[in-house]
Motif scaffolding. Structure first.
Motif, PDB file in Angstrom:
ATOM      1  N   ALA A 246      -4.033  -8.386  10.624  1.00 26.46           N
ATOM      2  CA  ALA A 246      -3.889  -7.190   9.793  1.00 26.46           C
ATOM      3  C   ALA A 246      -4.742  -6.050  10.347  1.00 26.46           C
ATOM      4  N   LEU A 247      -5.943  -6.373  10.822  1.00 27.54           N
ATOM      5  CA  LEU A 247      -6.800  -5.357  11.434  1.00 27.54           C
ATOM      6  C   LEU A 247      -6.129  -4.774  12.674  1.00 27.54           C
ATOM      7  N   TYR A 248      -5.574  -5.632  13.527  1.00 25.52           N
ATOM      8  CA  TYR A 248      -4.877  -5.154  14.717  1.00 25.52           C
ATOM      9  C   TYR A 248      -3.711  -4.250  14.342  1.00 25.52           C
ATOM     10  N   GLY A 249      -3.011  -4.573  13.252  1.00 22.87           N
ATOM     11  CA  GLY A 249      -1.921  -3.724  12.787  1.00 22.87           C
ATOM     12  C   GLY A 249      -2.395  -2.340  12.396  1.00 22.87           C
TER      13      GLY A 249
ATOM     14  N   GLN B  85      -1.407   5.697   2.834  1.00 22.89           N
ATOM     15  CA  GLN B  85      -2.069   4.440   2.497  1.00 22.89           C
ATOM     16  C   GLN B  85      -1.218   3.212   2.824  1.00 22.89           C
ATOM     17  N   ASP B  86       0.085   3.256   2.570  1.00 22.91           N
ATOM     18  CA  ASP B  86       0.946   2.101   2.850  1.00 22.91           C
ATOM     19  C   ASP B  86       0.996   1.757   4.335  1.00 22.91           C
ATOM     20  N   ARG B  87       0.806   2.734   5.202  1.00 19.34           N
ATOM     21  CA  ARG B  87       0.835   2.485   6.652  1.00 19.34           C
ATOM     22  C   ARG B  87      -0.424   1.782   7.142  1.00 19.34           C
ATOM     23  N   PHE B  88      -1.443   1.732   6.303  1.00 14.64           N
ATOM     24  CA  PHE B  88      -2.713   1.137   6.699  1.00 14.64           C
ATOM     25  C   PHE B  88      -3.060  -0.076   5.853  1.00 14.64           C
ATOM     26  N   ALA B  89      -2.066  -0.908   5.600  1.00 19.16           N
ATOM     27  CA  ALA B  89      -2.243  -2.198   4.914  1.00 19.16           C
ATOM     28  C   ALA B  89      -2.936  -2.069   3.561  1.00 19.16           C
ATOM     29  N   GLY B  90      -2.740  -0.921   2.903  1.00 13.05           N
ATOM     30  CA  GLY B  90      -3.317  -0.732   1.580  1.00 13.05           C
ATOM     31  C   GLY B  90      -4.783  -0.348   1.563  1.00 13.05           C
ATOM     32  N   LEU B  91      -5.386  -0.084   2.718  1.00 11.44           N
ATOM     33  CA  LEU B  91      -6.780   0.366   2.743  1.00 11.44           C
ATOM     34  C   LEU B  91      -6.870   1.708   2.006  1.00 11.44           C
ATOM     35  N   GLY B  92      -7.956   1.900   1.274  1.00 12.69           N
ATOM     36  CA  GLY B  92      -8.168   3.164   0.588  1.00 12.69           C
ATOM     37  C   GLY B  92      -8.458   4.274   1.578  1.00 12.69           C
ATOM     38  N   ILE B  93      -8.009   5.480   1.262  1.00 11.69           N
ATOM     39  CA  ILE B  93      -8.233   6.638   2.124  1.00 11.69           C
ATOM     40  C   ILE B  93      -9.195   7.579   1.419  1.00 11.69           C
ATOM     41  N   GLU B  94     -10.339   7.809   2.055  1.00  6.77           N
ATOM     42  CA  GLU B  94     -11.374   8.678   1.490  1.00  6.77           C
ATOM     43  C   GLU B  94     -11.649   9.818   2.461  1.00  6.77           C
TER      44      GLU B  94
ATOM     45  N   LEU C 284      -3.323  -0.461  15.546  1.00  6.50           N
ATOM     46  CA  LEU C 284      -2.107  -0.050  16.244  1.00  6.50           C
ATOM     47  C   LEU C 284      -1.511   1.201  15.594  1.00  6.50           C
ATOM     48  N   GLN C 285      -1.552   1.287  14.270  1.00  3.36           N
ATOM     49  CA  GLN C 285      -1.079   2.489  13.578  1.00  3.36           C
ATOM     50  C   GLN C 285      -1.911   3.708  13.976  1.00  3.36           C
ATOM     51  N   LEU C 286      -3.221   3.527  14.103  1.00  2.00           N
ATOM     52  CA  LEU C 286      -4.081   4.634  14.534  1.00  2.00           C
ATOM     53  C   LEU C 286      -3.667   5.128  15.915  1.00  2.00           C
ATOM     54  N   ILE C 287      -3.409   4.185  16.816  1.00  2.00           N
ATOM     55  CA  ILE C 287      -2.994   4.537  18.179  1.00  2.00           C
ATOM     56  C   ILE C 287      -1.661   5.267  18.160  1.00  2.00           C
TER      57      ILE C 287
ATOM     58  N   THR D  26     -12.084  10.982   7.929  1.00  2.00           N
ATOM     59  CA  THR D  26     -11.526  10.119   6.894  1.00  2.00           C
ATOM     60  C   THR D  26     -12.069   8.717   7.046  1.00  2.00           C
ATOM     61  N   LEU D  27     -12.347   8.069   5.924  1.00  2.00           N
ATOM     62  CA  LEU D  27     -12.706   6.655   5.911  1.00  2.00           C
ATOM     63  C   LEU D  27     -11.531   5.860   5.361  1.00  2.00           C
ATOM     64  N   LEU D  28     -11.149   4.814   6.073  1.00  2.00           N
ATOM     65  CA  LEU D  28     -10.208   3.831   5.565  1.00  2.00           C
ATOM     66  C   LEU D  28     -11.071   2.663   5.115  1.00  2.00           C
ATOM     67  N   VAL D  29     -10.999   2.310   3.842  1.00  2.00           N
ATOM     68  CA  VAL D  29     -11.924   1.337   3.271  1.00  2.00           C
ATOM     69  C   VAL D  29     -11.162   0.282   2.487  1.00  2.00           C
ATOM     70  N   GLY D  30     -11.539  -0.980   2.710  1.00  2.00           N
ATOM     71  CA  GLY D  30     -10.949  -2.048   1.909  1.00  2.00           C
ATOM     72  C   GLY D  30     -10.997  -3.379   2.613  1.00  2.00           C
ATOM     73  N   THR D  31     -10.276  -4.326   2.043  1.00  2.00           N
ATOM     74  CA  THR D  31     -10.264  -5.692   2.541  1.00  2.00           C
ATOM     75  C   THR D  31      -8.947  -5.974   3.241  1.00  2.00           C
ATOM     76  N   LEU D  32      -9.041  -6.644   4.374  1.00  6.87           N
ATOM     77  CA  LEU D  32      -7.858  -7.103   5.098  1.00  6.87           C
ATOM     78  C   LEU D  32      -7.898  -8.628   5.169  1.00  6.87           C
ATOM     79  N   PRO D  33      -6.737  -9.271   5.099  1.00 12.65           N
ATOM     80  CA  PRO D  33      -6.710 -10.732   5.013  1.00 12.65           C
ATOM     81  C   PRO D  33      -7.097 -11.462   6.301  1.00 12.65           C
ATOM     82  N   ASP D  34      -6.844 -10.831   7.455  1.00 10.75           N
ATOM     83  CA  ASP D  34      -7.124 -11.522   8.717  1.00 10.75           C
ATOM     84  C   ASP D  34      -7.180 -10.527   9.872  1.00 10.75           C
ATOM     85  N   GLN D  35      -7.455 -11.059  11.053  1.00 10.95           N
ATOM     86  CA  GLN D  35      -7.598 -10.212  12.228  1.00 10.95           C
ATOM     87  C   GLN D  35      -6.268  -9.570  12.625  1.00 10.95           C
TER      88      GLN D  35
END
Length: 73
Positions: free
Chosen positions: A43-46, A16-25, A49-52, A32-41
């Motif tokens: 953070a989404l790119y980050g 979870q920490d590697r994905f900006a705190g998104l929940g892992i379901e 990039l972790q997925l890649i 797997t679903l990564l679910v949650g709120t990100l502050p800006d674009q």
């Protein structure tokens, strides 16, 4: 912005920490679903990039203004 990122395979909640705190379901379908709120674009790119870097397969990416797909005020 609220995100639902669907990926192939199961991720342990320890990631979870590697994905900006998104929940892992973990889903019964072996995904797997990564679910949650990100502050800006940036953070989404980050997160993407972790997925890649981990060689994970992105199946879908959904966004909404608020959790549950409701438009925020």
């Amino acid at each position: 912005m609220h995100y639902r990122i669907h990926i192939r395979g199961h991720l342990d909640s320890g990631w979870q920490d590697r994905f900006a705190g998104l929940g892992i379901e973990q889903q019964e379908t072996g995904t797997t679903l990564l679910v949650g709120t990100l502050p800006d674009q940036a953070a989404l790119y980050g997160v993407l990039l972790q997925l890649i870097r981990l060689g994970l397969v992105l199946l879908s990416l959904e966004t909404s203004e608020a959790p549950g797909g409701k438009k925020g005020a």
